[in-house]
Design an enzyme around this catalytic site. Structure first.
Site, PDB file in Angstrom:
ATOM      1  N   ASP A  97       0.974  -1.410  -0.041  1.00 30.13           N
ATOM      2  CA  ASP A  97      -0.127   0.056   0.036  1.00 30.13           C
ATOM      3  C   ASP A  97       0.977   1.260   0.143  1.00 30.13           C
ATOM      4  OD1 ASP A  97      -2.123   1.622   0.297  1.00 30.13           O
ATOM      5  OD2 ASP A  97      -2.800   1.061   1.960  1.00 30.13           O
ATOM      6  N   HIS A 205      -7.834   0.591   7.602  1.00 30.81           N
ATOM      7  CA  HIS A 205      -7.991   2.065   7.261  1.00 30.81           C
ATOM      8  C   HIS A 205      -9.383   2.531   7.955  1.00 30.81           C
ATOM      9  CE1 HIS A 205      -5.380   1.215   3.434  1.00 30.81           C
ATOM     10  NE2 HIS A 205      -4.648   1.447   4.654  1.00 30.81           N
ATOM     11  N   LEU A 207     -11.545   6.450   9.307  1.00 30.81           N
ATOM     12  CA  LEU A 207     -11.810   7.841   9.679  1.00 30.81           C
ATOM     13  C   LEU A 207     -12.258   7.991  10.966  1.00 30.81           C
ATOM     14  CD1 LEU A 207     -12.801  10.819   7.275  1.00 30.81           C
ATOM     15  CD2 LEU A 207     -13.967  10.357   9.627  1.00 30.81           C
ATOM     16  N   GLU A 208     -11.561   9.026  11.636  1.00 34.22           N
ATOM     17  CA  GLU A 208     -12.042   9.226  13.183  1.00 34.22           C
ATOM     18  C   GLU A 208     -12.740  10.621  13.298  1.00 34.22           C
ATOM     19  OE1 GLU A 208     -10.610   5.514  15.672  1.00 34.22           O
ATOM     20  OE2 GLU A 208      -9.392   7.401  15.750  1.00 34.22           O
ATOM     21  N   ASN A 335       4.614   4.854   3.651  1.00 31.99           N
ATOM     22  CA  ASN A 335       5.311   3.710   2.727  1.00 31.99           C
ATOM     23  C   ASN A 335       5.679   4.311   1.653  1.00 31.99           C
ATOM     24  OD1 ASN A 335       4.233   2.217   4.759  1.00 31.99           O
ATOM     25  ND2 ASN A 335       2.886   0.844   3.243  1.00 31.99           N
ATOM     26  N   GLY A 384      -3.433   5.055  16.500  1.00 34.21           N
ATOM     27  CA  GLY A 384      -3.713   4.122  17.287  1.00 34.21           C
ATOM     28  C   GLY A 384      -4.802   3.112  16.984  1.00 34.21           C
ATOM     29  N   MET A 386      -8.580   1.787  17.089  1.00 32.64           N
ATOM     30  CA  MET A 386      -9.857   2.576  17.200  1.00 32.64           C
ATOM     31  C   MET A 386     -10.473   2.612  18.618  1.00 32.64           C
ATOM     32  SD  MET A 386     -12.536  -0.013  15.579  1.00 32.64           S
ATOM     33  CE  MET A 386     -12.544  -1.730  16.372  1.00 32.64           C
ATOM     34  N   HIS A 408       4.669   4.752  13.036  1.00 35.35           N
ATOM     35  CA  HIS A 408       3.688   5.305  12.147  1.00 35.35           C
ATOM     36  C   HIS A 408       2.436   4.778  12.909  1.00 35.35           C
ATOM     37  CE1 HIS A 408       2.981   1.197  11.145  1.00 35.35           C
ATOM     38  NE2 HIS A 408       2.398   1.336  10.079  1.00 35.35           N
ATOM     39  N   GLY A 411       0.898  -0.889  15.746  1.00 36.74           N
ATOM     40  CA  GLY A 411       1.582  -2.165  15.306  1.00 36.74           C
ATOM     41  C   GLY A 411       0.569  -3.436  15.677  1.00 36.74           C
TER      42      GLY A 411
END
Lengths: 485, 143
Positions: A97, A205, A207-208, A335, A384, A386, A408, A411
């Site tokens: 990605d 992936h 959106l928050e 990436n 982080g 969700m 990033h 993990g």
């Protein structure tokens, strides 16, 4: 696996595997993390960081960031710099990605102002920003128009009414990597990606809608400089990438490079996913150009999503985006491979930096970060899980030790399969709602795979990056609304 | 079940093992294993549209890789969920050729219980082995 016996502690949060640990290592591997994080690294991290250290032209160290875990070829969290003349470029050092990244957007709304409208807001965001398997975006492009997007990135968005000039200024590379050549990407990649601009994707992936609570502001000065200016301020953070287009570019070139690597260039590697070619070779340069197309597609994807975010907020709150103070804080890529100048052994040199699941974190005063942030360092956005929240950090001067690279995200520590067994999507939605997080998802099972318990402790990752001196925490941002693919 | 998902091979992704007596049956199972990562109930995919897959490769592993890529391609390019019912593998002058007949339908979240999107087939531990019990393919998918 136990931590290798040869692993030597360099400082509180920096560890080193010597070149003697694995045959062929050209440089030592440096792993970042507190003792607890390093002891819980999966087997792959040590092996893969050492494998990367065997690649031709690598400079100084093969790095792994505190959120590291096993990946394809390079570990996730892997960082390596290569001499452009003697070194290689490797799709496995960038990831499938390409330019998966994070964008953070501030508003002038408080949590108290948003909460009464939260369900409508999240529902609207979920409707307007497609996510999940095979979703297509609202920007309808034919294949020729899409070629313009991949060469121009966010500049295409600006010309077509999906961006403000300021958005581009506040995006890494100003939203467009120079030198992207659409002639270097396959028709298959174009067919896979041309209808996906403006979509989130799935997996990790999301959106928050998040809140910067007063007690979670660690550095008020830096927070203010980055636009986090009031208690309980609402922000929007999202994580997505180059979708099917980038995945196809990576797959195509993995095979191109595998074909020539040993036969033409005599490079032998430990793991097929480390396929590479000399950076200056025709195949290396073709991949670099194609990779830039995927980087630009991803910038455009996140930009179009910002346009949607502005529309939805404006609609729900009955005010213009400007009146709602909707302003991009920054956009970072995870990436990529990029040519950057760094000081190595006292000499300023141009090197090709691979960052895979790692964020660039330039320190104060450095070229390449927006003028308005120059005195403060580059904003770093790390996502982080969700359930637990995310971080805004800043690059620091001592980041030179990792070629100005940091973590990033948090993990994974649990496989998707195990997470699905342990957590149930419906129950998770209820529990999160009880804790004040309203979730909409395209897949309840996909949601269960992303449960907080499947990830490392984001606080520990942020702390380790500070302790090691590769970035400094500015604020923790906790979710009140989440949309997931 | 002729395919099973493997627990801890790839922490952020999904791995599977498919088994069959013949190469052709192995390919059908592997295709279903990939599709089943994205959609929970394969029976919910109705055979409304048809597509043909064609691939060539020098060995069986590469042929399987190219074949599996096609499911991902059609999912992104045409938003199709596909299942393969028939695979034909030919061999001419050292090159393997594949033709597969696939049928399925457009993704419809109201009808299809969707899981995670598959980004790519990876080369990590990618293998087809011939054992006394039959052919076994191991595949790791990037999610």
């Amino acid at each position: 696996m136990a931590v290798p016996r040869e692993l030597r502690q360099i400082s509180d949060a920096v560890w080193e595997l010597p070149v003697s640990w694995k045959p062929g290592m050209r440089v030592p591997a440096r792993l970042y993390g507190t003792r607890d994080l390093v002891e819980h690294f999966d087997d792959g991290v040590f092996e893969q960081a050492a494998n990367v250290a065997t690649l031709p032209g690598i400079q100084k160290y093969s790095f792994c960031m505190p959120d590291g875990h096993w990946g394809y070829g390079f570990p996730i969290g892997g960082v390596a710099a290569f001499d452009p003349d003697e070194g290689v470029i490797s799709p496995g050092g960038i990831g499938f990605d390409i330019n998966c990244g994070m964008r953070l957007v501030a508003t002038n709304l408080t949590c108290g102002e948003v909460e009464p409208h939260l369900h409508r807001l999240v529902d609207r965001l979920f409707e307007r920003i497609p996510s999940g398997v095979g979703s297509t975006g609202f920007v309808k492009l034919d294949e020729d128009e899409f070629l313009d997007v991949v060469e121009q990135g966010s500049r295409w968005c600006l010309r077509n009414g999906y961006a403000l000039p300021e958005d581009l200024e506040l995006t890494e590379e100003q939203g467009c990597m120079e030198g992207a050549d659409a002639a270097k990407v396959s028709h298959k990649a174009v067919q896979r990606g041309h209808n996906q601009i403006g979509t989130l994707g799935s997996g990790n992936h999301y959106l928050e809608v998040q809140v910067a609570r007063k007690e979670n502001i660690f550095n008020p000065g830096l927070a203010r400089a980055f636009g986090i200016t009031m208690p309980d301020q609402v922000v929007v953070m999202y994580h997505c990438g180059s979708r099917g287009f980038g995945h196809q570019v990576a797959t195509d070139y993995l095979h191109v490079l595998l074909d020539v690597m040993e036969r033409v260039y005599g490079i032998r590697i430990i793991d097929k996913e480390l396929a590479c070619a000399p950076f200056r070779s025709p195949q290396g340069q073709d991949y670099f150009s194609a990779m830039k197309c995927a980087v630009n597609m991803s910038f455009a994807n996140r930009q179009v999503i910002l346009h949607r975010v502005r529309e939805v907020f404006s609609d729900v709150f009955g005010k213009s985006p400007d009146d709602l103070g909707i302003r991009q804080v920054y956009d970072v890529t995870h990436n990529t491979a990029k040519l950057e100048e760094h000081v190595i052994d006292g000499r300023r040199r141009r090197v090709l930096i691979h960052r895979k699941g790692s964020t660039r974190a330039f320190g104060p005063g450095m070229e390449g970060i927006p003028e308005r942030y120059k005195p403060f360092g580059q904003p770093v956005i790390i996502g982080g899980s969700m359930e637990t929240g995310s971080y805004l950090l800043a690059g620091v001067e001592s980041g030179d030790q990792t070629f100005y690279s940091t973590a990033h995200g948090s993990g994974r520590v649990m496989s998707r399969h195990s997470a699905r067994k342990k957590y149930q999507g419906k129950k998770l939605v209820r529990e999160m709602q009880f804790r004040g997080i309203y979730v909409r998802t395209a897949s309840l099972r996909g949601l269960a795979e992303e449960a907080g318990g499947a990830y490392k402790d984001i606080d520990a990752v942020a702390r380790a990056s500070e302790l090691a001196g590769i970035s400094t925490p500015v604020a923790k941002l906790t979710p009140i609304g989440n949309i997931k693919g | 079940m002729p395919y099973t998902y493997l627990e801890e091979i790839a922490i952020a992704d999904v791995a599977f093992e498919a088994r069959a007596d013949t190469r052709e049956a192995l390919f059908v199972e592997a295709g279903d294993a990939l599709m089943n990562v994205m959609v929970e109930d394969l029976k919910s995919v109705r055979p409304l549209v048809r597509r043909s897959f064609h691939a060539q490769a020098e060995d069986l592993e590469r042929l399987l890789f190219e074949y599996l890529q096609q499911f991902i391609f059609f999912k992104d390019a045409e938003q199709l969920l596909l299942r393969v019912s028939k695979v034909a593998i030919t061999q001419e002058t050292g090159v393997l050729g594949l033709t597969a007949e696939a049928a399925g339908e457009k993704i419809d979240p109201s009808r299809h219980d969707l899981n995670a999107d598959v980004k790519a087939v990876t080369l990590h531990r990618f293998r087809v082995r011939n054992e006394p019990a039959g052919l076994i393919a191991t595949v790791v998918l990037d999610i």
